[in-house]
Design a protein around this motif. Structure first.
Motif, short mmCIF file in Angstrom:
data_model
loop_
_atom_site.label_atom_id
_atom_site.label_comp_id
_atom_site.label_asym_id
_atom_site.label_seq_id
_atom_site.Cartn_x
_atom_site.Cartn_y
_atom_site.Cartn_z
N GLY A 603 74.72 35.97 22.36
CA GLY A 603 75.57 36.24 23.51
C GLY A 603 76.77 35.32 23.57
O GLY A 603 77.89 35.75 23.89
N ALA A 604 76.55 34.03 23.25
CA ALA A 604 77.64 33.06 23.29
C ALA A 604 78.70 33.41 22.24
O ALA A 604 79.91 33.28 22.49
N GLU A 605 78.27 33.84 21.07
CA GLU A 605 79.22 34.20 20.01
C GLU A 605 80.01 35.46 20.39
O GLU A 605 81.22 35.55 20.12
N LEU A 606 79.33 36.41 21.01
CA LEU A 606 80.03 37.62 21.43
C LEU A 606 81.05 37.30 22.53
O LEU A 606 82.11 37.94 22.60
N TYR A 607 80.75 36.32 23.39
CA TYR A 607 81.72 35.92 24.40
C TYR A 607 82.96 35.31 23.73
O TYR A 607 84.10 35.60 24.13
N ARG A 608 82.75 34.49 22.69
CA ARG A 608 83.88 33.90 21.97
C ARG A 608 84.70 34.99 21.27
O ARG A 608 85.93 34.92 21.19
N ILE A 609 84.01 36.01 20.74
CA ILE A 609 84.72 37.13 20.11
C ILE A 609 85.57 37.86 21.15
O ILE A 609 86.72 38.25 20.88
N THR A 610 85.01 38.03 22.35
CA THR A 610 85.76 38.69 23.42
C THR A 610 87.00 37.90 23.79
O THR A 610 88.09 38.48 24.00
N THR A 630 78.05 36.34 29.05
CA THR A 630 77.14 35.86 28.02
C THR A 630 75.73 36.38 28.25
O THR A 630 75.05 36.82 27.31
N ALA A 631 75.27 36.32 29.50
CA ALA A 631 73.92 36.82 29.82
C ALA A 631 73.82 38.32 29.54
O ALA A 631 72.79 38.81 29.03
N TRP A 632 74.90 39.05 29.85
CA TRP A 632 74.88 40.50 29.61
C TRP A 632 74.80 40.81 28.11
O TRP A 632 74.04 41.68 27.68
N PHE A 633 75.56 40.04 27.33
CA PHE A 633 75.52 40.23 25.88
C PHE A 633 74.13 39.92 25.33
O PHE A 633 73.61 40.65 24.47
N ASP A 634 73.52 38.84 25.79
CA ASP A 634 72.18 38.48 25.32
C ASP A 634 71.17 39.59 25.63
O ASP A 634 70.32 39.93 24.81
N CYS A 635 71.29 40.16 26.82
CA CYS A 635 70.38 41.23 27.23
C CYS A 635 70.55 42.46 26.34
O CYS A 635 69.57 43.05 25.88
N LYS A 636 71.80 42.83 26.09
CA LYS A 636 72.06 44.00 25.25
C LYS A 636 71.58 43.80 23.82
O LYS A 636 71.03 44.71 23.20
N ASN A 652 84.46 47.07 22.83
CA ASN A 652 84.35 48.17 23.81
C ASN A 652 84.33 47.63 25.24
O ASN A 652 84.95 48.20 26.15
N ALA A 653 83.59 46.52 25.44
CA ALA A 653 83.52 45.94 26.79
C ALA A 653 84.90 45.46 27.24
O ALA A 653 85.28 45.62 28.41
N ASP A 680 85.94 43.16 36.51
CA ASP A 680 86.58 44.13 35.63
C ASP A 680 85.62 44.63 34.55
O ASP A 680 85.82 45.72 33.99
N PHE A 681 84.61 43.82 34.26
CA PHE A 681 83.64 44.20 33.22
C PHE A 681 82.51 44.99 33.85
O PHE A 681 82.01 44.64 34.93
N GLU A 682 82.11 46.05 33.20
CA GLU A 682 81.02 46.89 33.71
C GLU A 682 79.70 46.32 33.23
O GLU A 682 79.13 46.75 32.22
N LEU A 683 79.22 45.32 33.93
CA LEU A 683 78.00 44.63 33.55
C LEU A 683 76.81 45.25 34.26
O LEU A 683 76.20 44.67 35.14
#
Length: 684
Positions: A603-610, A630-636, A652-653, A680-683
């Motif tokens: 999740g942390a890496e995906l947040y940095r990518i975002t 980050t929590a949303w990415f970890d869950c997904k 996409n997010a 703004d993010f559809e979490l």
């Protein structure tokens, strides 16, 4: 006298008599008689003309008939000859009709002695090879095209000149007219490791049999499937090989038609009176284990062995190469080279560091280029015969010209362009996560650079296999790393082109019989000097019934082997599917020793990518976005990383957030145009 002549004489007689002029009744009677006779004459003339016309027509028809018959006879002869040459007459495949060669009493005197001046240190081996070529002439079987002319095994340690000696013998025999061609057709049998390569094997063998070369050489038989070796043994010993399936010839290519009774179907291959030469580092014991005792018995008389080079032999070869170097330098550069045993020993020490004897010649060419560079850098062209001394110390070569200061000779060579390595390294470092993958890429680059330095110093070089398999879920950066790797290899000089060619199954597999191999070869040619990246490579194999996919894989394996030093191939796909794919061809796994697993992003890496993606689009994320996103990415990722797409999910997010921000800006005109908020993010 003809009827016309009689008529003319009679008319002249009538008209010449005065009594007719005085008697009108007589004149009228004469005129009537003349008209009747003229009508008869006209009818006769017309009949004669019709007779002549008919005769002329008959002659024309007969002439056309004769010409047609001759044309048909010529076409039939040419067609029969063509069918025989293509192996379609009688359902057999034979080599082209041999040109007239020397008789069974061909003169072999002096052949071995001539070749020994080129192949140093292997006198007994050269004598044995010449004997093997002479055997059919002494036995009186040289003109027999129904069998192989002779079988021979050339064995001995790697780099002892087996291939070079064979080439020298064949060239000498061709120069004397004993062989009709100086060419040698070589088949690398390691390209046919399993049952999937049967069509490829038969096609390549057929092409070799059809070639003008009178010598067929077979290398690396230890890596070949047993059933193909059995075929070769049968063909070599019996002179023909019955095929289990029928084939037809289409544009020089054998096409399998199964058991269909197709016109001109090919049923067997024929040896065609060619020499069959097998190479091996081992002797007859290993040959018997692979081919069987019957094959060894057939070849036993002509097992030719090289021996490891003695120091004296290597010194002799080095002296010959240095003599050639001195002649070349004197002719092109004007320098009169002298050197001692230290230089000879340095050159001899190159033996076997890369490719046997060829390593010595390559080093000699490098020295010549360095001397040429010295001449190019000089203010004036050296006078013809200017003395130049070569010396060696500490494994380095020095040149002293006309008593001047010694020059580190190889240091004069221009440095190879390396590109912007720092820029590529910075791009690699900017990739989020994938630390192990990035370290692996850097390791490959460092290995290549180390081998380049060793080669420049004349040290032994280890071949670097850079073909790779990237496995992992979608969106883990496989394509991105492949693109950076191609830039990296180009920057350090490992690839001459550095282009990345990205393809999928649709780019490699054809739509009809005979389309796949040319299509795949075209893709391979476009990638030479660079990297060929095949995404979702497992889709090439859809089971044993997918003959088109198997053909693409076979062609790919052969292309990798043929261009091993000029192409890097990267296969990418899901981990489980790629494991099944590697089982489609036993030669695949051995050619792709570098398998790199791309892990799923956290999740942390995906947040940095975002954050990185947002910056590239001119946006920024509020700090309050970090924790919930980050929590949303970890869950997904925990739910289903493969389906969610890793980096693609982050993209996409972000795109949805940008659309939602646009709606928010309409309601709040004073809001920041760049800042994205958690809402703004559809979490969900």
């Amino acid at each position: 006298m003809s009827l016309e002549d009689q008529y003319d004489a009679w008319v002249r007689g009538l008209m010449g008599g005065s009594r007719y002029a005085a008697n009108p009744q007589a004149a009228q009677a004469t005129s009537d008689a003349m008209q009747e006779m003229q009508a008869q004459l006209d009818a006769l003339t017309a009949a004669q003309k019709r007779q002549k016309s008919a005769a002329a027509a008959v002659d024309a028809v007969q002439k056309v008939g004769r010409e047609t018959a001759e044309h048909v006879r010529q076409m039939s002869s040419e067609l029969t000859q063509s069918l025989k040459q293509d192996g379609l007459l009688g359902g057999t495949v034979a080599a082209p009709a041999p040109k007239p060669t020397a008789t069974d009493r061909a003169d072999f005197s002096g052949v071995a002695d001539k070749v020994k001046t080129q192949v140093l240190g292997q006198d007994a081996f050269v004598t044995a090879v010449v004997k093997a070529f002479r055997r059919p002439f002494v036995l009186g079987t040289a003109a027999d095209t129904d069998h192989a002319k002779n079988l021979m095994l050339l064995c001995g340690p790697e780099g002892t000149g087996r291939h070079y000696a064979l080439r020298c013998v064949v060239e000498e025999l061709a120069a004397r007219g004993i062989l009709r061609s100086a060419s040698i057709e070589t088949l690398d049998l390691s390209l046919y490791p399993g049952p999937a390569q049967e069509k490829l094997f038969l096609q390549d063998l057929y092409a070799a049999l059809q070639s003008d070369a009178e010598v067929l050489a077979f290398d690396h038989y230890q890596g070949c499937a047993a059933n193909y070796l059995n075929m070769l043994a049968t063909l070599a010993i019996d002179g023909n090989l019955a095929l289990s399936s029928r084939y037809v010839l289409q544009r020089g290519i054998l096409v399998d038609v199964g058991t269909a009774l197709a016109p001109g179907a090919v049923g067997e291959l024929q040896a065609g009176g060619k020499y069959f030469v097998f190479f091996s580092r081992k002797g007859e014991d290993a040959l018997a284990e692979t081919f069987g005792a019957r094959f060894v018995d057939a070849i036993a008389g002509d097992i030719c062995r090289t021996q490891p080079f003695t120091p004296e032999a290597l010194a002799a070869v080095a002296a010959r190469e240095l003599n050639y170097l001195a002649q070349r330098v004197r002719k092109q550069c004007g320098l009169a080279l002298t050197m001692g045993s230290d230089v000879r020993d340095l050159l001899a020490s190159q033996y076997g560091k890369t490719s046997g004897m060829q390593a010595m010649r390559d080093y000699g060419n490098t020295v010549y280029r360095a001397i040429a560079e010295y001449v190019l850098d000089s203010d004036s062209v050296p006078a013809d015969g200017t003395p130049a001394l070569l010396s060696a110390r500490d494994n380095r070569l020095y040149m002293t010209v006309n008593g001047g200061e010694p020059l580190d000779l190889l240091a004069l060579l221009p440095q190879q362009y390396r590109g912007d390595v720092d820029a590529v390294e910075a791009e690699l470092s900017a990739i989020v996560g994938l630390d192990e993958v990035k370290d692996y890429v850097r390791g490959i680059a460092k290995n290549v650079q180390a081998q380049q330095r060793r080669k420049a110093q004349g040290l032994q070089v280890a071949d670097v296999n850079m073909h790779m398999i990237f496995t992992g879920n979608p969106g883990t950066g496989k394509t991105t790393i492949a693109r950076i790797l191609s830039k990296y290899l180009k920057a350090i000089g490992a690839l001459r082109g550095g282009q990345l060619v990205e393809v999928t199954r649709a780019d490699l597999v054809g739509r009809y019989v005979g389309h796949t191999a040319p299509l795949t070869n075209t893709v391979i040619q476009s990638a030479l000097g660079g990297v060929l990246f095949i995404d979702e490579a497992y889709s090439l194999y859809r089971g044993g019934e997918d003959s088109f996919g198997l053909e693409a894989i076979d062609t790919l394996v052969k292309g990798i082997e043929d261009h091993r030093n000029d192409l890097v191939v990267i296969l990418a796909g899901y981990t489980k599917e790629m494991e099944l794919f590697l089982g489609a061809n036993s030669g695949l796994a051995s050619r792709f020793p570098n398998q790199i697993e791309f892990p799923d992003y956290t999740g942390a890496e995906l947040y940095r990518i975002t954050l990185s993606l947002a910056k590239s689009k001119g946006y920024a994320l509020d700090d309050s976005c970090r924790a919930p996103l980050t929590a949303w990415f970890d869950c997904k990722q925990a739910e289903d990383a493969a389906t969610n797409g890793n980096g693609r999910m982050a993209r996409n997010a972000l795109e949805k957030a940008i659309l939602n921000q646009s709606k928010r800006l309409i309601a709040d005109p004073n809001a920041s145009l760049e800042l994205l908020l958690p809402g703004d993010f559809e979490l969900d």
